[in-house]
Design a protein around this motif. Sequence first.
Motif, PDB file in Angstrom:
ATOM      1  N   PHE A 114      18.743  11.666 -10.822  1.00 58.71           N
ATOM      2  CA  PHE A 114      18.030  13.032 -10.479  1.00 58.71           C
ATOM      3  C   PHE A 114      17.343  13.363 -11.876  1.00 58.71           C
ATOM      4  CE2 PHE A 114      21.286  12.541  -7.272  1.00 58.71           C
ATOM      5  CZ  PHE A 114      20.603  13.245  -6.004  1.00 58.71           C
ATOM      6  N   PRO A 115      16.223  12.949 -12.185  1.00 56.17           N
ATOM      7  CA  PRO A 115      15.731  13.043 -13.593  1.00 56.17           C
ATOM      8  C   PRO A 115      15.395  14.521 -13.975  1.00 56.17           C
ATOM      9  CG  PRO A 115      14.076  12.198 -12.072  1.00 56.17           C
ATOM     10  CD  PRO A 115      15.253  12.087 -11.448  1.00 56.17           C
ATOM     11  N   GLU A 116      15.180  15.493 -13.046  1.00 58.48           N
ATOM     12  CA  GLU A 116      14.689  16.758 -13.307  1.00 58.48           C
ATOM     13  C   GLU A 116      15.992  17.518 -13.545  1.00 58.48           C
ATOM     14  OE1 GLU A 116      11.816  17.863 -14.011  1.00 58.48           O
ATOM     15  OE2 GLU A 116      10.936  16.197 -13.749  1.00 58.48           O
ATOM     16  N   ALA A 117      16.818  17.043 -12.899  1.00 58.93           N
ATOM     17  CA  ALA A 117      18.462  17.850 -13.357  1.00 58.93           C
ATOM     18  C   ALA A 117      19.278  16.960 -14.422  1.00 58.93           C
ATOM     19  CB  ALA A 117      19.046  17.794 -11.990  1.00 58.93           C
ATOM     20  N   GLY A 118      19.174  15.967 -14.654  1.00 56.79           N
ATOM     21  CA  GLY A 118      19.898  15.157 -15.768  1.00 56.79           C
ATOM     22  C   GLY A 118      21.164  14.685 -15.026  1.00 56.79           C
ATOM     23  N   LEU A 119      21.020  14.350 -13.764  1.00 53.61           N
ATOM     24  CA  LEU A 119      22.264  13.916 -13.138  1.00 53.61           C
ATOM     25  C   LEU A 119      22.044  12.263 -12.820  1.00 53.61           C
ATOM     26  CD1 LEU A 119      22.852  16.706 -10.303  1.00 53.61           C
ATOM     27  CD2 LEU A 119      24.178  16.161 -12.272  1.00 53.61           C
ATOM     28  N   SER A 120      23.237  11.523 -12.582  1.00 53.47           N
ATOM     29  CA  SER A 120      23.223  10.149 -12.445  1.00 53.47           C
ATOM     30  C   SER A 120      24.476   9.930 -11.652  1.00 53.47           C
ATOM     31  CB  SER A 120      23.425   9.270 -13.359  1.00 53.47           C
ATOM     32  OG  SER A 120      23.323   7.972 -13.278  1.00 53.47           O
ATOM     33  N   VAL A 121      24.517   9.481 -10.560  1.00 53.03           N
ATOM     34  CA  VAL A 121      25.804   9.011  -9.709  1.00 53.03           C
ATOM     35  C   VAL A 121      25.761   7.444  -9.719  1.00 53.03           C
ATOM     36  CG1 VAL A 121      26.708   9.556  -7.432  1.00 53.03           C
ATOM     37  CG2 VAL A 121      25.399  11.313  -8.309  1.00 53.03           C
ATOM     38  N   ALA A 122      27.133   6.947 -10.030  1.00 51.00           N
ATOM     39  CA  ALA A 122      27.282   5.551  -9.886  1.00 51.00           C
ATOM     40  C   ALA A 122      27.467   5.115  -8.473  1.00 51.00           C
ATOM     41  CB  ALA A 122      28.363   5.055 -10.923  1.00 51.00           C
ATOM     42  N   ALA A 123      27.329   3.946  -8.339  1.00 49.51           N
ATOM     43  CA  ALA A 123      27.315   3.471  -6.834  1.00 49.51           C
ATOM     44  C   ALA A 123      28.770   2.751  -6.790  1.00 49.51           C
ATOM     45  CB  ALA A 123      26.389   2.229  -6.657  1.00 49.51           C
ATOM     46  N   GLN A 124      29.487   3.281  -6.060  1.00 49.78           N
ATOM     47  CA  GLN A 124      31.020   2.995  -5.735  1.00 49.78           C
ATOM     48  C   GLN A 124      31.357   2.908  -4.135  1.00 49.78           C
ATOM     49  OE1 GLN A 124      33.040   2.505  -8.206  1.00 49.78           O
ATOM     50  NE2 GLN A 124      31.710   2.738  -9.845  1.00 49.78           N
TER      51      GLN A 124
END
Length: 304
Positions: free
Chosen positions: A249-259
């Motif tokens: 989520f580039p506008e929010a600075g979020l990144s969720v890894a695929a698990q």
Amino acid sequence: MPVLDAAWQEWLSTNAARGCAMGSMIDAMVQAGFAVDAAQQAVHNAFGSSVAKVAKVANVADTAAAPTSAASAAEAALPQTAPQAYRYDDAPVARGNTIHAYDREVQVLMRCERPQVIVFANVLSPEECGEMIERSRHRLKRSTTVNPATGQEDVIRNRTSEGIWYQRGEDAFIERIDRRIASLMNWPVENGEGLQILHYGPTGEYQPHFDYFPPDQPGSAVHAARGGQRVATLVIYLNDVPDGGETIFPEAGLSVAAQQGGAVYFRYMNGQRQLDPLTLHGGAPVLAGDKWIMTKWMRERAYG
């Protein structure tokens, strides 16, 4: 020439209510194939009698000029209304660190308020993930995206994946998964689109985009006519990705890894039908291995 049907009427009324510029709406309709005068009249009608003076300005424009000339005149004459800031209301997902989702206990790993993002674990078991992959492996086709002007499905370079759609509740296994997801998202199962399985090979990615149908794009009306706007997404990871492949989520600075078995939920339409631009998101390039995901999109109304 397109017909000013119920889908276009909804598109017009929605954008007028949002305070979109008349010129941009006229331009969009002209690009979709409407005659300039028909587009002007439809947009003026959507805004109502308060824009009568805009019609006069548009009518004195040079009729031999390009279609955008009349649109630009209308836009210049209309006082511009800034779109309202997105208002965050309560998401429908249940509170707590563990949520009972139909037939399974799902753990909450993270909640973000702006944008509304929730990361889950244990949405699917390893066996269920494996079954979804094996069911889909030999039926994959190149993924498409919605053309903003026509609403048709196009293959583009920004989305390098293969996918397959399942009909909602098409067999007992799919029905159980549909019901679990609907319970977790706390949204009617009949409002859900069919499950989509996507496979990304090495370097595969999906560049940042919105899942909702942008109201200022005429092609969106084609899709919103069936079930209304999309309101929220759940992306479920069917395998572990050794490196890369995060949901970003580039506008929010979020990144969720695929698990494997985990999922990320994000909601982009509130109770006032506003759309949240912070939910711009994408699939980062897969740097090692491959990535399998399952996506569920929820609509405003029953989708069928």
